[in-house]
Design an enzyme around this catalytic site. Structure first.
Site, short mmCIF file in Angstrom:
data_model
loop_
_atom_site.label_atom_id
_atom_site.label_comp_id
_atom_site.label_asym_id
_atom_site.label_seq_id
_atom_site.Cartn_x
_atom_site.Cartn_y
_atom_site.Cartn_z
N ASN A 1 12.33 -2.53 -42.49
CA ASN A 1 11.62 -1.95 -43.37
C ASN A 1 10.07 -1.88 -42.66
O ASN A 1 10.08 -2.13 -41.69
CB ASN A 1 11.41 -3.12 -44.46
CG ASN A 1 10.99 -4.40 -44.00
OD1 ASN A 1 9.68 -4.70 -43.65
ND2 ASN A 1 11.66 -5.46 -44.00
N ARG A 2 9.04 -1.26 -43.46
CA ARG A 2 7.70 -0.95 -42.84
C ARG A 2 6.93 -1.93 -42.75
O ARG A 2 5.65 -1.87 -42.29
CB ARG A 2 7.12 0.07 -43.77
CG ARG A 2 8.09 1.42 -43.99
CD ARG A 2 7.39 2.33 -45.09
NE ARG A 2 6.08 2.46 -45.01
CZ ARG A 2 5.34 3.07 -45.99
NH1 ARG A 2 6.01 3.50 -47.05
NH2 ARG A 2 3.88 3.25 -45.65
#
Ligand code: PMT
Length: 222
Positions: free
Chosen positions: A27-28
């Site tokens: 994820n970011r």
């Protein structure tokens, strides 16, 4: 040195869930928010342990850092770091991980137009810390939400049986993932079971981390 003598454990960054030797689900999260919280705790004199997912950030001064990759590894490292006085879960932990990790690169075959992956739940680190016999006096979660931020954050405060939750909006510029800035809506359980609330920011994550530590200290002394 308002946290001298106390032990603070912080999780930060994403987790990577491997599919095969070359691919993963991630994820970011950049780790900036959690690293700022760990730095703020260390500046106040706490013995601070930072459990970091895969990020490219320098270790804050005075912080003991333990690098991990997956949700399962982060779970083990956080539980091993107890007992502590405070736990802050700022990491963006995967909720699901592949049921099996392929030992060789997954190949596409002629005519194949889809690949079905079966994912299984990861352990909930925050909930497990809150139910552990060595439960920290103050267990703090983060909530990353795109909609209905207050509703979901307050729900997590109850469901995970934690003391405080810092909610941030993700999916908008200038807050949440990757950005240097953020805005937090913090909710906590008062001694009489009422829910306290404070809006922090928008501001740099370093400033917000200090403001969050102020609120945590207030709860420790309540
Ligand atoms: O890293 P940055 O780029 O600076 O971005 C910061 C951030 C957006 C990642 C951070 O501010 C944040 O919101 N972190 C929590 C992200 C998240 O996973 O939220 P959630 O609502 O899915 O999870 C709620 C809480 O449960 C979090 O404290 C999370 O750490 C925890 N959790 C979730 C799943 C799981 N298996 N174990 C957990 O402990």
């Amino acid at each position: 040195m308002s946290l001298a003598g106390l032990r603070v454990v912080v999780s930060a960054g994403p987790t990577y869930e491997d599919l095969d030797p070359v691919r993963f689900i991630g994820n970011r999260s950049s780790g900036k928010m959690g690293f700022a919280v760990a730095a703020a705790a260390a500046r106040r004199g706490a013995r601070t342990v930072l459990i970091a997912g895969p990020v490219h950030l320098p270790t804050p001064d005075g912080v003991e850092r333990i690098d991990v990759r997956s949700a399962a590894q982060m779970h083990d490292a956080v539980l091993r770091a107890l007992p502590a006085d405070v736990y802050v879960g700022a990491a963006a932990v995967a909720d699901f991980t592949p049921e099996n990790i392929a030992s060789s690169k997954i190949k596409k075959t002629a005519g194949q137009d889809a690949l079905v992956l079966r994912l299984v739940r990861t352990p909930d680190i925050l909930a497990d810390v809150a139910r552990d016999a060595r439960r920290p006096r103050c267990v703090v979660g983060f909530a990353a939400e795109t909609d209905d931020v207050a509703h979901y954050a307050r729900g997590k405060l109850e469901k995970k049986n934690i003391d405080m939750i810092a909610a941030n909006r993700v999916g908008v510029a200038g807050s949440g993932f990757e950005s240097d800035d953020n805005a937090l809506n913090v909710y906590w359980r008062e001694n009489n079971d009422a829910v306290g609330e404070r809006a922090l920011g928008p501001a740099p994550k370093t400033t917000l981390a200090d403001a969050l530590m102020d609120l945590i200290e207030e709860r420790l002394h309540a």
